[in-house]
Every structure is written in structure tokens, then in C-alpha cells.
Write an enzyme that holds these catalytic residues in place. Sequence first.
Site, PDB file in Angstrom:
ATOM      1  N   CYS A 204      37.523  49.168  16.803  1.00  0.00           N
ATOM      2  CA  CYS A 204      36.272  48.807  16.126  1.00  0.00           C
ATOM      3  C   CYS A 204      35.028  49.186  16.941  1.00  0.00           C
ATOM      4  CB  CYS A 204      36.260  47.318  15.807  1.00  0.00           C
ATOM      5  SG  CYS A 204      36.933  46.273  17.103  1.00  0.00           S
TER       6      CYS A 204
ATOM      7  N   HIS B 105      29.999  43.408  16.144  1.00  0.00           N
ATOM      8  CA  HIS B 105      29.932  43.799  17.554  1.00  0.00           C
ATOM      9  C   HIS B 105      28.585  44.489  17.828  1.00  0.00           C
ATOM     10  CE1 HIS B 105      34.023  42.720  17.809  1.00  0.00           C
ATOM     11  NE2 HIS B 105      34.598  43.900  17.863  1.00  0.00           N
TER      12      HIS B 105
HETATM   13  N1  LIG Z   1      39.574  41.879  14.056  1.00  0.00           N
HETATM   14  C1  LIG Z   1      39.020  43.084  14.219  1.00  0.00           C
HETATM   15  O1  LIG Z   1      37.787  43.255  14.292  1.00  0.00           O
HETATM   16  C2  LIG Z   1      39.880  44.293  14.289  1.00  0.00           C
HETATM   17  C3  LIG Z   1      39.246  45.528  14.232  1.00  0.00           C
HETATM   18  C4  LIG Z   1      40.040  46.672  14.298  1.00  0.00           C
HETATM   19  C5  LIG Z   1      41.393  46.561  14.383  1.00  0.00           C
HETATM   20  N2  LIG Z   1      41.989  45.325  14.447  1.00  0.00           N
HETATM   21  C6  LIG Z   1      43.449  45.275  14.529  1.00  0.00           C
HETATM   22  O2  LIG Z   1      43.960  44.784  13.298  1.00  0.00           O
HETATM   23  C7  LIG Z   1      45.145  44.023  13.549  1.00  0.00           C
HETATM   24  C8  LIG Z   1      45.008  42.633  12.937  1.00  0.00           C
HETATM   25  O3  LIG Z   1      43.895  41.982  13.509  1.00  0.00           O
HETATM   26  P1  LIG Z   1      43.323  40.629  12.908  1.00  0.00           P
HETATM   27  O4  LIG Z   1      42.070  40.382  13.657  1.00  0.00           O
HETATM   28  O5  LIG Z   1      43.307  40.657  11.419  1.00  0.00           O
HETATM   29  O6  LIG Z   1      44.451  39.576  13.405  1.00  0.00           O
HETATM   30  P2  LIG Z   1      44.907  38.192  12.748  1.00  0.00           P
HETATM   31  O7  LIG Z   1      43.776  37.553  12.063  1.00  0.00           O
HETATM   32  O8  LIG Z   1      45.602  37.459  13.824  1.00  0.00           O
HETATM   33  O9  LIG Z   1      45.981  38.621  11.621  1.00  0.00           O
HETATM   34  C9  LIG Z   1      47.215  39.202  11.967  1.00  0.00           C
HETATM   35  C10 LIG Z   1      47.946  39.614  10.698  1.00  0.00           C
HETATM   36  O10 LIG Z   1      49.149  40.286  11.079  1.00  0.00           O
HETATM   37  C11 LIG Z   1      50.262  39.627  10.471  1.00  0.00           C
HETATM   38  N3  LIG Z   1      51.422  39.679  11.359  1.00  0.00           N
HETATM   39  C12 LIG Z   1      51.528  39.233  12.617  1.00  0.00           C
HETATM   40  N4  LIG Z   1      52.771  39.449  13.098  1.00  0.00           N
HETATM   41  C13 LIG Z   1      53.467  40.029  12.101  1.00  0.00           C
HETATM   42  C14 LIG Z   1      54.794  40.491  11.963  1.00  0.00           C
HETATM   43  N5  LIG Z   1      55.682  40.384  12.942  1.00  0.00           N
HETATM   44  N6  LIG Z   1      55.160  41.044  10.788  1.00  0.00           N
HETATM   45  C15 LIG Z   1      54.285  41.166   9.759  1.00  0.00           C
HETATM   46  N7  LIG Z   1      53.010  40.739   9.833  1.00  0.00           N
HETATM   47  C16 LIG Z   1      52.602  40.197  10.987  1.00  0.00           C
HETATM   48  C17 LIG Z   1      49.799  38.203  10.297  1.00  0.00           C
HETATM   49  O11 LIG Z   1      50.611  37.560   9.339  1.00  0.00           O
HETATM   50  P3  LIG Z   1      50.808  35.939   9.361  1.00  0.00           P
HETATM   51  O12 LIG Z   1      49.560  35.373   8.763  1.00  0.00           O
HETATM   52  O13 LIG Z   1      52.007  35.768   8.525  1.00  0.00           O
HETATM   53  O14 LIG Z   1      50.996  35.552  10.795  1.00  0.00           O
HETATM   54  C18 LIG Z   1      48.370  38.441   9.835  1.00  0.00           C
HETATM   55  O15 LIG Z   1      48.364  38.827   8.482  1.00  0.00           O
HETATM   56  C19 LIG Z   1      45.366  44.033  15.061  1.00  0.00           C
HETATM   57  O16 LIG Z   1      46.249  45.097  15.357  1.00  0.00           O
HETATM   58  C20 LIG Z   1      43.975  44.339  15.589  1.00  0.00           C
HETATM   59  O17 LIG Z   1      44.032  44.972  16.835  1.00  0.00           O
HETATM   60  C21 LIG Z   1      41.268  44.183  14.385  1.00  0.00           C
END
Ligand SMILES: NC(=O)c1ccc[n+]([C@@H]2O[C@H](COP(=O)([O-])OP(=O)(O)OC[C@H]3O[C@@H](n4cnc5c(N)ncnc54)[C@H](OP(=O)(O)O)[C@@H]3O)[C@@H](O)[C@H]2O)c1
Length: 337
Positions: free
Chosen positions: A126, A234
Site C-alpha cells: 500500500c 497512510h
Molecule cells: N490493510 C491494508 O491496508 C492492506 C493493504 C495492502 C495489502 N494488504 C494485505 O491484504 C491482506 C489482508 O489484510 P487485512 O488488513 O484485510 O487483514 P485482516 O483484516 O486481518 O483480514 C484477513 C482476512 O484473511 C482471511 N484469512 C486469514 N487466514 C486465512 C486462511 N488460512 N484461509 C483463508 N482466509 C484466511 C481472514 O478470514 P477470517 O475472517 O475467517 O479470519 C480475513 O478475511 C494481507 O496479506 C495484507 O498484507 C493489506
Amino acid sequence: MKVAVVGATGMVGEVMLKVLEERNFPISELLLVASERSVGKKLTYKGEEHMVIGLADAVAAQPDIAIFSAGGDTSLEWAPKFAEVGTTVIDNSSAWRMDPTKKLVVPEINANELTVEDKIIANPNCSTIQMVLALDPLHKKYQMKRVVVSTYQSVSGTGVKAVEQMENEAAGIDGEMAYPHPINRNALPHCDVFLDNGYTKEEMKLAREPQKILDDRTFSVTATAVRIPTAGGHSESVNVEFHNDFDLSEVRQLLSETPGIVVQDNPETNTYPMPVFANGKDDVFVGRIRRDETQPNTLNMWIVADNLRKGAATNAVQIAEYLVENNLVSKTSQTVS
Ligand SMILES: NC(=O)c1ccc[n+]([C@@H]2O[C@H](COP(=O)([O-])OP(=O)(O)OC[C@H]3O[C@@H](n4cnc5c(N)ncnc54)[C@H](OP(=O)(O)O)[C@@H]3O)[C@@H](O)[C@H]2O)c1
């Protein structure tokens, strides 16, 4: 398109559904996927409830496109399984970004590199996306030499648990900690894990990803990434040294002509980018544009974007739109190692 959203219950997943809906992405069937913990939960898309399914069921359904936002381990294990059944995966995690066989795409800059052979496509970090979008037109014109970036990153960048930590602390509630220290009324010079060289993984993403996206290793980037208690986006202080001199009004002109960038820069009216304005928007906002008076050919600027939108969901959906518009989604299967 039959589309799977993997990580649909997460911070990025929720915004992904919103962005797909807002942009009216052509979806014939939507598969909402999360961990086993969430299977059976219901989420709403375009007013209709959809049941969350597990990854194995989603692979069996052979979607055309799967947009992953479920962490690096999930991507490493499951993206190849989707590719094997012919799905094109767009991945938000860091798992594939620096893999030389995978493209790292900011559509405004390098979507034209995509081909029908690309079955796993990486969405950049991001903080990288918003920075590189502003650097690209300036690099083309003045040729970057070195970038020094300090970030002020939103807790939403860490996910649901981090936002809860900040909210709990603000309300005086004892709860689960996503960070090793309090985040409310604090600043943590610590985004992602520490590496052997003393930098964090986030800082090294900022250092390496721009070179891959701009396909140029002749410039360098050094970064300090800091987590602050904001939730809307950010912010980045960016100092860029160029090989060639620039004119400030031309810099402003170049930036304002760049698709996806909005220049907000008027000290007389206290106009500059801030997370409260960027929140919920797809643009990258640039301001505080000024010459670094301590060395030649060097520029300072302040860049803000909603990390969940252009930093994640919007960028991924733009990639998907590009693939569809250019007939680059095909169900030919591919073994990915
Ligand atoms: N937040 C940001 O600004 C941002 C920006 C760019 C990229 N990212 C990337 O996007 C991804 C998610 O980030 P987030 O901030 O949305 O995190 P988050 O709020 O913690 O959400 C994680 C998601 O992944 C799912 N998940 C976790 N473990 C899993 C598994 N073993 N199998 C299938 N689904 C699984 C979770 O499902 P449950 O609800 O069932 O646990 C939830 O839907 C990460 O890789 C992060 O690095 C985030």
C-alpha cells in the site's frame, strides 16, 4: 466473470466488495472466501446475502478471477492451486511481489506488461503504490537518483485486530494487542517484522518494489515506516533527488496531469493532503511540494492515500478491469512453482 474474493471478511476484503460494487465490475457469480472460522457467515454484496465458503470449495468452483487479501501464507499455499484450475489470481499480500516470474502492477504505470500467461499477479504494498504513482511522472522527466521516505501509517494497514486495539485503548478497554506497544497516542517506528539488516519488512518493500514497478534499478530508496493512530490512510514525507533540475510549477503541472493524482497544495489556505480527506477516496493526494534547499535537484513532498482503497482494493480491481477489457482472462490452467 466468476469472481472469488479471498479474505472477504477482512479489512481489505470489506473494501474490496464495496469497490467491486461501486465500479460495477462484471460479476456473474461471486464467491466469498475466508478461513474455516468464517465458513457459513453471511456477507452482503449489492443487497444480496452470500455465504462465506472455504478455499477448497472456491478452487473447485474454478473462478475466472480470484482476488486474494488473506495474508502471505494463504497466498503461497492457495494461489498456485487456483492458477492450476485456470483462475487468474490478483494477490494483495507480499508473497509474490518480488518473484521475478510475477508482475507487480500499478495499472496507471505498467498494466501494459500484463499478458494472458500471467496467472498470479501481485498488487504492490500500500505505501509503495501511493509513492510510486507520484514518482513515476517525475522520474520520467527528471530521472530519480535517490528517494528518502518516512511513512506515517494508518492502523487499518495492519488489519481488523489493530483497529480494535486502537479503539479499545481510546475507550479504556483492556483487549487483545495487535502491536507490541500501545498505539493510541503513540507512534511505533515498527511496521511489519524486523529483518537482519535492522530495517523492517515494510521498509524493504518500499525500497525494492518501486524499482520493479518502474523497471529501473538505477535509483535507490531508503525508508523509515512508522505506525500512527490514524485509521483513514497512510501519509508519507518523500524527499527525492533527481539527476536533472526541475521547475516547481512544472512539477505541480506534471503531477496534476497524472491520472489518479490530485494536487492539494496551497499554504495560504492551509491546503495539504490529510488522511481525513483521503479516507474513502481512490485518488492519491500530493502536497507540500517544495525544493529541498540543502542540495541541488532535490524535491520534498507529502503524499497521502487511503491504504485500503488505492493501496489495496482499488488497485486490485483496476488490474481486474484491465484484464477483462483486454481479454486477458482465459481458463487455461498453469502449474506455478
Ligand atoms: N490493510 C491494508 O491496508 C492492506 C493493504 C495492502 C495489502 N494488504 C494485505 O491484504 C491482506 C489482508 O489484510 P487485512 O488488513 O484485510 O487483514 P485482516 O483484516 O486481518 O483480514 C484477513 C482476512 O484473511 C482471511 N484469512 C486469514 N487466514 C486465512 C486462511 N488460512 N484461509 C483463508 N482466509 C484466511 C481472514 O478470514 P477470517 O475472517 O475467517 O479470519 C480475513 O478475511 C494481507 O496479506 C495484507 O498484507 C493489506
